[in-house]
Write a protein that holds these residues in place. Structure first.
Motif, PDB file in Angstrom:
ATOM      1  N   ILE A   1      -6.381  55.398  46.501  1.00 58.34           N
ATOM      2  CA  ILE A   1      -5.705  56.692  46.438  1.00 58.34           C
ATOM      3  C   ILE A   1      -5.836  57.330  47.807  1.00 58.34           C
ATOM      4  O   ILE A   1      -6.931  57.591  48.298  1.00 58.34           O
ATOM      5  CB  ILE A   1      -6.340  57.586  45.351  1.00 58.34           C
TER       6      ILE A   1
ATOM      7  N   ILE B   1      -9.661  56.780  48.603  1.00 54.95           N
ATOM      8  CA  ILE B   1     -10.622  56.532  47.524  1.00 54.95           C
ATOM      9  C   ILE B   1     -10.186  55.266  46.793  1.00 54.95           C
ATOM     10  O   ILE B   1      -9.042  55.177  46.344  1.00 54.95           O
ATOM     11  CB  ILE B   1     -10.648  57.695  46.531  1.00 54.95           C
TER      12      ILE B   1
ATOM     13  N   VAL C   1      -8.830  59.506  39.487  1.00 56.07           N
ATOM     14  CA  VAL C   1      -9.767  58.401  39.735  1.00 56.07           C
ATOM     15  C   VAL C   1     -10.441  58.002  38.423  1.00 56.07           C
ATOM     16  O   VAL C   1     -10.526  56.827  38.065  1.00 56.07           O
ATOM     17  CB  VAL C   1     -10.833  58.819  40.773  1.00 56.07           C
ATOM     18  N   ARG C   2     -10.852  59.011  37.663  1.00 54.22           N
ATOM     19  CA  ARG C   2     -11.567  58.767  36.426  1.00 54.22           C
ATOM     20  C   ARG C   2     -10.663  58.027  35.435  1.00 54.22           C
ATOM     21  O   ARG C   2     -11.066  57.056  34.792  1.00 54.22           O
ATOM     22  CB  ARG C   2     -12.015  60.106  35.832  1.00 54.22           C
TER      23      ARG C   2
ATOM     24  N   PRO D   1     -10.898  53.314  43.487  1.00 56.70           N
ATOM     25  CA  PRO D   1     -11.640  53.322  42.228  1.00 56.70           C
ATOM     26  C   PRO D   1     -12.093  51.900  41.894  1.00 56.70           C
ATOM     27  O   PRO D   1     -11.370  50.943  42.155  1.00 56.70           O
ATOM     28  CB  PRO D   1     -10.609  53.807  41.199  1.00 56.70           C
TER      29      PRO D   1
ATOM     30  N   VAL E   1     -14.504  63.773  45.754  1.00 56.64           N
ATOM     31  CA  VAL E   1     -13.119  63.945  46.208  1.00 56.64           C
ATOM     32  C   VAL E   1     -13.071  64.909  47.391  1.00 56.64           C
ATOM     33  O   VAL E   1     -12.368  64.678  48.380  1.00 56.64           O
ATOM     34  CB  VAL E   1     -12.237  64.462  45.058  1.00 56.64           C
TER      35      VAL E   1
END
Lengths: 314, 309
Positions: free
Chosen positions: B266, B207, B289-290, B209, B197
């Motif tokens: 994101i 980002i 994200v996770r 995912p 990140v």
């Protein structure tokens, strides 16, 4: 700055001689002084030569008397030439640098020191970033003797520049140089009947062309900057491709056999490989040259591939 | 290659060799008899033999990657029958960071993400992968990885790649992901310290995912023999139903059914590069994200149904 005065150590080396020749042709430089035990390979017009050993404390009054504003430290040995012991190499590099700095302490005229150092300080590591930036010297432990020597030298100059803030120390970290007039570990390697490689490895190699090596040094003398500057050609090249360009057969050796086989070759009179060079052949190394281009103001003319090509043609 | 064209190729090759040409020349001559795409491939092989390969400063070799693509294409279509969703969510140009879950000991998931982007994205692009460091200690594997776009997983590399506007894929679980036992499949491990990140923030890269379902079943890891791993310098030494019992055959991955879903990007550019130093923000984004990946994993597991058929 009118009438600059420059002292070059190791003026008898190929690059040292060329640097002296380049500076003495330039009217901006009022005096060029060369220090070495070796005689320059070509006649120099107005360079004053001082025949002295850099390891000798006696150089201090000589350097003070020359009243120079810039010192180019060009006597760092990258690989022992035939007949030079590892011990002698260590002495020239480490003790020589110490003596030179000791002499500089007694020469108040000095405003800049430009050192032709080595990118060998970064080592050659499997987990290394593709391109080392100047701040990345502490990512990995120092593994070889040469690496430790270079780190020690850099340390001396760093300490010196802290103690003498009016002096600008430029540490030029050179990748191995290649060129028709040079005989370096890499040119000797590529001239062998076959080039030993590590089986299954194709490292990224980055070199610097001799012309760029000289021009970068000249640029740094003209415009010294504080701290370290990487010096290399643009981009990297795979070792396999480099060997192919040199039209040599590669000789792939499994990792554990590499030492013994090249050891036998050395006894047969072929080239000896330093630990640094062996690690380079296994893992390669690239450096980032943004600082050289933007701050020192030298844009290398040759990419690594072009530098090899030029050497092959020569 | 059809039967007659193969025959024609061999005949032209023989004629060439008989006429005293050396092999590369004869091959070039023979290639005249081949259909176009096969001829293209052969041309590339020849150029490689003559040492004219093109690689960039990372050692990525597009020709080589295209050469090995059919093999991974086979795995994609036939072996794992990969279903891809949301590939259009990957921006078609500019810097992008893909963050994916990671499993299966060997980075097959990376190759499948790559095939998915090359085959199904409207504007295909070659992703670059941050590969677990120990792969670069190994002979052949290190050279192969670099050629197909792998780089050492170093933040400096990731940042430089993004600054050059590449599409970069990372596996934030790292070795914890590949080494987890079968019983913990599809449960995401901790995402390190959110380094990925930080890099996305510094580069201002969105980002994306990515959730990969299927990679957990290809090598069901039953046990881990640490002493052997230490001996080999590897992070773990897996025992699966087939490895090491079947020797090299044990490396053949099981044909599970796969789904790859690219999730909503994101955005990070609006935070500015200074935000990379903001620990709270970094950890929060990493958690987002996770979370997105974990949710998508569960959803896709349900949609996939049975793991193998």
């Amino acid at each position: 700055m009118a009438g600059r005065r420059v002292l070059i150590t190791g003026v008898g080396s190929y690059l040292g001689t060329l640097l002296a020749a380049r500076l003495e042709r330039d009217p901006e430089f009022e005096a060029v002084v060369g220090l070495d035990t070796r005689v320059p390979r070509r006649a120099l017009e107005r360079t004053q030569l001082i025949h002295a050993d850099i390891r000798d404390p006696g150089i201090a009054p000589l350097i003070a008397a020359a009243e120079v504003d810039t010192v180019v430290h060009n006597s760092i040995v990258r690989q022992p030439t035939t007949g030079m012991s590892a011990r002698a190499m260590h002495d020239i590099n480490v003790i020589g640098s110490l003596q030179l700095l000791g002499a500089c302490e007694q020469a108040p005229s000095i405003g800049a020191i430009v050192i032709r150092g080595s990118a060998g300080i970064y080592g050659a590591e499997p987990h290394a970033p593709q391109f080392f930036g100047e701040e990345m010297t502490r990512l990995f432990p120092l593994r070889t003797r040469f690496q430790r020597d270079v780190a020690e030298i850099e340390n001396y100059f760093e300490t010196y520049s802290v103690r003498h803030p009016q002096v600008t120390c430029t540490m030029m970290r050179y990748q191995p140089a290649i060129g028709r007039s040079l005989r370096t570990q890499i040119t000797r390697y590529l001239s062998q009947p076959a080039c030993p490689t590590y089986l299954g490895f194709d490292p990224r190699i980055q070199l610097v062309h001799e012309e760029d090596a000289l021009d970068a040094l000249v640029a740094a003398v003209r415009r010294p900057v504080r701290g370290a500057v990487n010096v290399a050609a643009r981009g990297t090249i795979g070792l396999a491709r480099m060997i192919r360009m040199a039209r040599r057969p590669p000789l792939p050796l499994a990792g554990p056999l590499f030492g013994p086989v090249t050891g036998v070759a050395r006894r047969l009179g072929l080239d000896a490989y330093s630990d640094d060079f062996r690690r380079l052949l296994r893992y390669g190394r690239g450096v980032d040259i943004a600082r050289l281009e933007t701050e020192v103001g030298h844009r290398p003319r040759y990419s690594t591939a072009e530098a090899v090509e030029d050497w092959v043609r020569g | 290659m059809t039967e007659p064209s193969a025959l024609a190729f061999m005949r032209r090759l023989r004629e060439g060799l008989d006429a005293g040409l050396d092999l590369p020349d004869a091959l070039t001559r023979g290639a005249g008899a081949l259909p176009r795409d096969a001829r293209d491939t052969l041309d590339r092989v020849l150029r490689r033999l003559e040492g004219e390969q093109q690689d960039d400063e990372w050692g990525f070799d597009e020709d080589f990657t295209d050469l090995v693509e059919p093999f991974f294409g086979f795995l994609f279509d036939r072996w794992w029958r990969v279903k891809v969703e949301g590939v259009h969510r990957v921006p078609a140009h500019g810097r992008v960071l893909l963050a994916s879950n990671h499993a299966g000991i060997l980075p097959w998931d990376a190759t499948m993400i790559s095939v998915a982007l090359l085959r199904q994205h409207p504007l295909p692009r070659h992703p670059r992968f941050l590969v677990l460091n120990w792969a670069f200690d190994l002979p052949w594997i290190s050279a192969f990885m670099r050629r197909v776009g792998g780089v050492v997983a170093s933040p400096y590399n990731a940042l430089r790649l993004l600054e050059q506007d590449h599409l970069v894929a990372v596996f934030p679980e790292g070795v914890k992901g590949t080494g987890k036992p079968f019983g913990e499949r599809y449960r995401l491990q901790r995402f390190g310290r959110g380094g990925f990140v930080e890099i996305a923030l510094r580069a201002g890269a969105p980002i994306v995912p990515v959730a990969v379902v299927g990679s957990e079943e290809i090598y069901p890891k039953l046990a881990d023999v640490q002493p052997v791993a230490r001996l080999l310098g590897a992070p773990f030494f897996p025992v699966t139903p087939t490895f090491p019992w079947l020797g090299p055959l044990g490396v053949v991955p099981l044909p599970s059914k796969w789904r790859i879903e690219f999730l909503e990007p994101i955005e990070t550019a609006s935070f500015g590069p200074e935000a990379a130093a903001d620990r709270a923000l970094v950890l929060e984004l990493a958690e987002r994200v996770r979370d997105a990946i974990q949710q998508a994993l569960y959803a896709n597991l349900v949609r996939r149904g049975s793991a193998f058929i």
